[in-house]
Design a protein around this motif. Structure first.
Motif, PDB file in Angstrom:
ATOM      1  N   VAL A  62       2.721  -2.953   6.911  1.00 52.15           N
ATOM      2  CA  VAL A  62       2.882  -2.026   8.027  1.00 52.15           C
ATOM      3  C   VAL A  62       3.556  -2.831   9.125  1.00 52.15           C
ATOM      4  N   ILE A  63       4.807  -2.488   9.440  1.00 53.47           N
ATOM      5  CA  ILE A  63       5.631  -3.307  10.322  1.00 53.47           C
ATOM      6  C   ILE A  63       5.946  -2.535  11.592  1.00 53.47           C
ATOM      7  N   GLY A  64       5.759  -3.176  12.729  1.00 51.05           N
ATOM      8  CA  GLY A  64       6.092  -2.558  14.007  1.00 51.05           C
ATOM      9  C   GLY A  64       5.090  -2.932  15.076  1.00 51.05           C
ATOM     10  N   ARG A  65       5.465  -2.684  16.295  1.00 51.64           N
ATOM     11  CA  ARG A  65       4.651  -3.131  17.425  1.00 51.64           C
ATOM     12  C   ARG A  65       3.269  -2.491  17.476  1.00 51.64           C
ATOM     13  N   ASP A  66       3.126  -1.247  17.031  1.00 49.38           N
ATOM     14  CA  ASP A  66       1.855  -0.537  17.160  1.00 49.38           C
ATOM     15  C   ASP A  66       1.069  -0.468  15.860  1.00 49.38           C
ATOM     16  N   PHE A  67       1.284  -1.427  14.962  1.00 47.10           N
ATOM     17  CA  PHE A  67       0.600  -1.383  13.665  1.00 47.10           C
ATOM     18  C   PHE A  67      -0.916  -1.431  13.814  1.00 47.10           C
ATOM     19  N   ALA A  68      -1.422  -2.124  14.836  1.00 51.55           N
ATOM     20  CA  ALA A  68      -2.862  -2.307  15.004  1.00 51.55           C
ATOM     21  C   ALA A  68      -3.583  -0.988  15.216  1.00 51.55           C
ATOM     22  N   ASN A  69      -2.890  -0.010  15.795  1.00 44.89           N
ATOM     23  CA  ASN A  69      -3.520   1.283  16.070  1.00 44.89           C
ATOM     24  C   ASN A  69      -3.846   2.067  14.808  1.00 44.89           C
ATOM     25  N   ILE A  70      -3.146   1.807  13.728  1.00 40.26           N
ATOM     26  CA  ILE A  70      -3.352   2.628  12.533  1.00 40.26           C
ATOM     27  C   ILE A  70      -3.850   1.852  11.317  1.00 40.26           C
ATOM     28  N   THR A  71      -3.837   0.528  11.365  1.00 36.95           N
ATOM     29  CA  THR A  71      -4.148  -0.263  10.176  1.00 36.95           C
ATOM     30  C   THR A  71      -5.552  -0.005   9.639  1.00 36.95           C
ATOM     31  N   THR A  72      -6.561  -0.016  10.494  1.00 36.46           N
ATOM     32  CA  THR A  72      -7.935   0.178  10.038  1.00 36.46           C
ATOM     33  C   THR A  72      -8.133   1.567   9.456  1.00 36.46           C
ATOM     34  N   SER A  73      -7.638   2.592  10.142  1.00 36.12           N
ATOM     35  CA  SER A  73      -7.802   3.959   9.634  1.00 36.12           C
ATOM     36  C   SER A  73      -7.005   4.164   8.349  1.00 36.12           C
ATOM     37  N   LEU A  74      -5.826   3.548   8.260  1.00 39.59           N
ATOM     38  CA  LEU A  74      -5.011   3.653   7.054  1.00 39.59           C
ATOM     39  C   LEU A  74      -5.732   3.035   5.860  1.00 39.59           C
ATOM     40  N   CYS A  75      -6.358   1.894   6.078  1.00 46.79           N
ATOM     41  CA  CYS A  75      -7.086   1.225   5.002  1.00 46.79           C
ATOM     42  C   CYS A  75      -8.242   2.105   4.502  1.00 46.79           C
ATOM     43  N   LYS A  76      -8.940   2.766   5.411  1.00 44.69           N
ATOM     44  CA  LYS A  76     -10.023   3.678   5.018  1.00 44.69           C
ATOM     45  C   LYS A  76      -9.466   4.862   4.236  1.00 44.69           C
ATOM     46  N   GLU A  77      -8.325   5.393   4.668  1.00 43.09           N
ATOM     47  CA  GLU A  77      -7.693   6.495   3.950  1.00 43.09           C
ATOM     48  C   GLU A  77      -7.297   6.071   2.540  1.00 43.09           C
ATOM     49  N   LEU A  78      -6.775   4.859   2.407  1.00 42.39           N
ATOM     50  CA  LEU A  78      -6.373   4.357   1.090  1.00 42.39           C
ATOM     51  C   LEU A  78      -7.562   4.308   0.140  1.00 42.39           C
ATOM     52  N   GLN A  79      -8.713   3.880   0.653  1.00 43.03           N
ATOM     53  CA  GLN A  79      -9.902   3.779  -0.192  1.00 43.03           C
ATOM     54  C   GLN A  79     -10.393   5.141  -0.658  1.00 43.03           C
ATOM     55  N   ASN A  80     -10.006   6.203   0.053  1.00 44.98           N
ATOM     56  CA  ASN A  80     -10.417   7.558  -0.322  1.00 44.98           C
ATOM     57  C   ASN A  80      -9.432   8.235  -1.272  1.00 44.98           C
ATOM     58  N   ILE A  81      -8.303   7.612  -1.542  1.00 48.03           N
ATOM     59  CA  ILE A  81      -7.319   8.188  -2.459  1.00 48.03           C
ATOM     60  C   ILE A  81      -7.779   7.953  -3.893  1.00 48.03           C
ATOM     61  N   HIS A  82      -7.727   9.024  -4.667  1.00 49.30           N
ATOM     62  CA  HIS A  82      -8.142   8.949  -6.078  1.00 49.30           C
ATOM     63  C   HIS A  82      -7.329   7.887  -6.824  1.00 49.30           C
ATOM     64  N   ASN A  83      -7.995   7.044  -7.571  1.00 45.60           N
ATOM     65  CA  ASN A  83      -7.433   5.964  -8.394  1.00 45.60           C
ATOM     66  C   ASN A  83      -6.999   4.731  -7.610  1.00 45.60           C
ATOM     67  N   ILE A  84      -7.206   4.682  -6.314  1.00 49.16           N
ATOM     68  CA  ILE A  84      -7.058   3.412  -5.600  1.00 49.16           C
ATOM     69  C   ILE A  84      -8.465   2.863  -5.461  1.00 49.16           C
ATOM     70  N   SER A  85      -8.762   1.844  -6.257  1.00 51.75           N
ATOM     71  CA  SER A  85     -10.139   1.355  -6.322  1.00 51.75           C
ATOM     72  C   SER A  85     -10.479   0.360  -5.226  1.00 51.75           C
ATOM     73  N   PHE A  86      -9.456  -0.241  -4.605  1.00 55.95           N
ATOM     74  CA  PHE A  86      -9.730  -1.247  -3.576  1.00 55.95           C
ATOM     75  C   PHE A  86      -8.542  -1.315  -2.627  1.00 55.95           C
ATOM     76  N   ALA A  87      -8.838  -1.399  -1.339  1.00 53.40           N
ATOM     77  CA  ALA A  87      -7.803  -1.600  -0.316  1.00 53.40           C
ATOM     78  C   ALA A  87      -8.431  -2.398   0.814  1.00 53.40           C
ATOM     79  N   LYS A  88      -7.747  -3.458   1.207  1.00 59.39           N
ATOM     80  CA  LYS A  88      -8.291  -4.321   2.260  1.00 59.39           C
ATOM     81  C   LYS A  88      -7.151  -4.909   3.076  1.00 59.39           C
TER      82      LYS A  88
END
Length: 168
Positions: A103-129
């Motif tokens: 995730v590249i750009g000046r405001d990445f910090a605003n979305i990184t944590t929520s994006l990681c949680k969303e990834l973990q909720n996607i079917h067949n993605i078993s791990f995201a960190k």
């Protein structure tokens, strides 16, 4: 005759980015499709991401899908962690990760944590960190790996039409 000594200049790029590792049995286009559904965006297949491996003394290519969000000032690069020729991992320390999401750009910090949680909720993605953020809140990668990734991002940005207008 005078001796002229040239000092080697070290270039500090300091590209703001976060690195998320993912484990999934899905192919990269399937992961991109699932991300598109959750993020309301559109990933595009683009040129391979080129990374120089000093130990191997060669450039390696990694499949890349890209989403550039100009309004948010962010770009997302979904990269295979294994080189196209299967000879090496992009980040050896993360060889259990199938994909790397930058995730590249000046405001990445605003979305990184929520994006990681969303990834973990996607079917067949078993791990995201989140393994790295350039604001130094999370640092589990060595500096030489980060520098190599920054150089790869800079080269990719300069050589890729999709990101050419996007200022990091």
């Amino acid at each position: 005759m005078a001796n002229i000594k040239f000092e080697e200049a070290s270039i500090t790029l300091n590209i703001p980015f976060a690195l998320i590792g993912m484990v999934t049995p899905l192919a990269n286009f399937q992961v991109a499709y699932r991300l598109q559904q959750n993020m309301s965006c559109e990933f595009e297949k683009t040129d391979d991401f080129l990374l120089y491996k000093k130990k191997m003394k060669k450039d390696l290519n990694f499949h890349c899908l890209l989403q550039v969000d100009i309004t948010e000032g962010l770009s997302y690069m979904l990269l295979d962690n294994l080189a196209t020729d299967n000879s090496a991992y992009m980040i050896t320390e993360l060889k259990r990760m199938d994909y790397i999401l930058l995730v590249i750009g000046r405001d990445f910090a605003n979305i990184t944590t929520s994006l990681c949680k969303e990834l973990q909720n996607i079917h067949n993605i078993s791990f995201a960190k989140v393994f790295y953020t350039s604001d130094n809140k999370i640092v589990s990668l060595r500096k030489n790996i980060v520098k190599s990734l920054e150089e790869g991002i800079e080269y990719f940005r300069d050589s890729n039409q999709l990101m050419s207008d996007f200022y990091i």
